[in-house]
Design a protein around this motif. Structure first.
Motif, PDB file in Angstrom:
ATOM      1  N   TYR A  83       4.201  -1.207   4.131  1.00 53.08           N
ATOM      2  CA  TYR A  83       4.871  -2.502   4.233  1.00 53.08           C
ATOM      3  C   TYR A  83       4.381  -3.459   3.154  1.00 53.08           C
ATOM      4  O   TYR A  83       5.168  -4.197   2.559  1.00 53.08           O
ATOM      5  N   LEU A  84       3.077  -3.436   2.902  1.00 52.62           N
ATOM      6  CA  LEU A  84       2.537  -4.276   1.829  1.00 52.62           C
ATOM      7  C   LEU A  84       3.053  -3.798   0.480  1.00 52.62           C
ATOM      8  O   LEU A  84       3.403  -4.603  -0.382  1.00 52.62           O
ATOM      9  N   GLY A  85       3.117  -2.483   0.292  1.00 56.59           N
ATOM     10  CA  GLY A  85       3.663  -1.931  -0.946  1.00 56.59           C
ATOM     11  C   GLY A  85       5.125  -2.294  -1.117  1.00 56.59           C
ATOM     12  O   GLY A  85       5.574  -2.615  -2.218  1.00 56.59           O
ATOM     13  N   ALA A  86       5.883  -2.270  -0.026  1.00 52.46           N
ATOM     14  CA  ALA A  86       7.308  -2.598  -0.095  1.00 52.46           C
ATOM     15  C   ALA A  86       7.530  -4.038  -0.529  1.00 52.46           C
ATOM     16  O   ALA A  86       8.419  -4.329  -1.336  1.00 52.46           O
ATOM     17  N   VAL A  87       6.723  -4.957  -0.007  1.00 51.80           N
ATOM     18  CA  VAL A  87       6.895  -6.357  -0.395  1.00 51.80           C
ATOM     19  C   VAL A  87       6.489  -6.552  -1.850  1.00 51.80           C
ATOM     20  O   VAL A  87       7.135  -7.299  -2.594  1.00 51.80           O
ATOM     21  N   ALA A  88       5.444  -5.843  -2.295  1.00 51.29           N
ATOM     22  CA  ALA A  88       5.020  -5.956  -3.700  1.00 51.29           C
ATOM     23  C   ALA A  88       6.099  -5.423  -4.630  1.00 51.29           C
ATOM     24  O   ALA A  88       6.421  -6.032  -5.648  1.00 51.29           O
ATOM     25  N   VAL A  89       6.698  -4.288  -4.276  1.00 53.06           N
ATOM     26  CA  VAL A  89       7.753  -3.695  -5.109  1.00 53.06           C
ATOM     27  C   VAL A  89       9.009  -4.568  -5.083  1.00 53.06           C
ATOM     28  O   VAL A  89       9.635  -4.805  -6.116  1.00 53.06           O
ATOM     29  N   ALA A  90       9.371  -5.062  -3.912  1.00 53.20           N
ATOM     30  CA  ALA A  90      10.590  -5.866  -3.795  1.00 53.20           C
ATOM     31  C   ALA A  90      10.506  -7.146  -4.615  1.00 53.20           C
ATOM     32  O   ALA A  90      11.493  -7.583  -5.201  1.00 53.20           O
TER      33      ALA A  90
ATOM     34  N   GLY B  20       8.118  -7.689  -7.097  1.00 57.19           N
ATOM     35  CA  GLY B  20       7.553  -7.478  -8.429  1.00 57.19           C
ATOM     36  C   GLY B  20       6.355  -8.370  -8.676  1.00 57.19           C
ATOM     37  O   GLY B  20       5.622  -8.716  -7.762  1.00 57.19           O
ATOM     38  N   GLY B  21       6.152  -8.738  -9.926  1.00 55.32           N
ATOM     39  CA  GLY B  21       5.003  -9.547 -10.307  1.00 55.32           C
ATOM     40  C   GLY B  21       5.000 -10.922  -9.679  1.00 55.32           C
ATOM     41  O   GLY B  21       3.967 -11.573  -9.603  1.00 55.32           O
ATOM     42  N   ALA B  22       6.136 -11.371  -9.191  1.00 54.01           N
ATOM     43  CA  ALA B  22       6.227 -12.699  -8.595  1.00 54.01           C
ATOM     44  C   ALA B  22       6.043 -12.637  -7.076  1.00 54.01           C
ATOM     45  O   ALA B  22       6.466 -13.534  -6.363  1.00 54.01           O
ATOM     46  N   VAL B  23       5.386 -11.588  -6.586  1.00 63.21           N
ATOM     47  CA  VAL B  23       5.270 -11.387  -5.151  1.00 63.21           C
ATOM     48  C   VAL B  23       4.697 -12.600  -4.423  1.00 63.21           C
ATOM     49  O   VAL B  23       5.189 -12.977  -3.368  1.00 63.21           O
TER      50      VAL B  23
ATOM     51  N   LEU C 122      -0.122  -4.628  -8.210  1.00 61.06           N
ATOM     52  CA  LEU C 122       0.744  -3.584  -7.664  1.00 61.06           C
ATOM     53  C   LEU C 122       2.215  -3.945  -7.845  1.00 61.06           C
ATOM     54  O   LEU C 122       3.044  -3.082  -8.149  1.00 61.06           O
ATOM     55  N   GLY C 123       2.545  -5.214  -7.678  1.00 61.19           N
ATOM     56  CA  GLY C 123       3.925  -5.645  -7.873  1.00 61.19           C
ATOM     57  C   GLY C 123       4.408  -5.423  -9.291  1.00 61.19           C
ATOM     58  O   GLY C 123       5.576  -5.117  -9.530  1.00 61.19           O
ATOM     59  N   GLU C 124       3.510  -5.534 -10.261  1.00 63.45           N
ATOM     60  CA  GLU C 124       3.869  -5.328 -11.664  1.00 63.45           C
ATOM     61  C   GLU C 124       3.926  -3.849 -12.037  1.00 63.45           C
ATOM     62  O   GLU C 124       4.623  -3.473 -12.976  1.00 63.45           O
TER      63      GLU C 124
ATOM     64  N   ASP D 288      -3.678   4.047  -8.677  1.00 66.34           N
ATOM     65  CA  ASP D 288      -4.951   3.326  -8.662  1.00 66.34           C
ATOM     66  C   ASP D 288      -4.767   1.919  -8.105  1.00 66.34           C
ATOM     67  O   ASP D 288      -5.621   1.413  -7.359  1.00 66.34           O
ATOM     68  N   LEU D 289      -3.651   1.276  -8.453  1.00 63.95           N
ATOM     69  CA  LEU D 289      -3.388  -0.066  -7.930  1.00 63.95           C
ATOM     70  C   LEU D 289      -3.047  -0.014  -6.442  1.00 63.95           C
ATOM     71  O   LEU D 289      -3.418  -0.924  -5.685  1.00 63.95           O
ATOM     72  N   GLN D 290      -2.361   1.040  -6.027  1.00 62.13           N
ATOM     73  CA  GLN D 290      -2.102   1.222  -4.597  1.00 62.13           C
ATOM     74  C   GLN D 290      -3.428   1.354  -3.842  1.00 62.13           C
ATOM     75  O   GLN D 290      -3.619   0.753  -2.790  1.00 62.13           O
ATOM     76  N   ALA D 291      -4.333   2.143  -4.418  1.00 61.56           N
ATOM     77  CA  ALA D 291      -5.657   2.321  -3.801  1.00 61.56           C
ATOM     78  C   ALA D 291      -6.429   1.008  -3.773  1.00 61.56           C
ATOM     79  O   ALA D 291      -7.171   0.728  -2.809  1.00 61.56           O
TER      80      ALA D 291
END
Length: 138
Positions: free
Chosen positions: A13-20, A22-25, A65-67, A73-76
């Motif tokens: 869920y945290l990864g999804a918000v970062a991807v959705a 991007g860098g402006a998370v 991670l958003g970027e 490694d950033l996921q970790a």
């Protein structure tokens, strides 16, 4: 609840918000999410960012991670920061666990039941169950 398991359940869920976002998370954290996974991630992230002492590390890890959402490694790094925060704050860990359970995240059910050799089981609140097994009493 085990912190490592909780982090594993929260990370998608945290990864999804970062991807959705991007860098402006972090700037878009206040925006309305339409995707339920992103919404859960947004709520998780907002709660994690509410802890002032860990905010800078969480912000940096999630922004990175958003970027670069595919960077393992950033996921970790996000997982490690979240684990560190939750390990240091049992109340927050419990709150995150409840948030995930309320969202219906697999493995976070309100009830954990192990049944062995039973002929009937009922789980829930305010339920009534009557079981009759074998021959009727004489």
């Amino acid at each position: 609840m085990d912190i490592g398991v909780l982090v594993s359940q929260a990370f998608p869920y945290l990864g999804a918000v970062a991807v959705a976002y991007g860098g402006a998370v972090l700037q878009r954290l206040q925006d309305e999410a339409t995707n339920s996974t992103v919404e859960v991630g947004r709520r998780l992230l907002a709660r994690l960012l509410g802890r002032e002492e860990s905010r800078p590390a969480i912000e940096a890890a999630v922004t990175d991670l958003g970027e670069h959402p595919d960077d393992e490694d950033l996921q970790a790094a996000v997982r490690a920061q979240v684990e560190k925060v939750l390990a240091g704050d049992p109340e927050l860990a419990a709150e995150i666990g409840r948030l995930l359970a309320d969202a219906g995240v697999p493995g976070t059910a309100r009830y954990a039941v192990t049944v062995t050799g039973s002929q009937g089981v009922q789980v829930g609140d305010g339920n009534t169950q009557t079981n009759t097994f074998g021959a009727a009493p004489a």
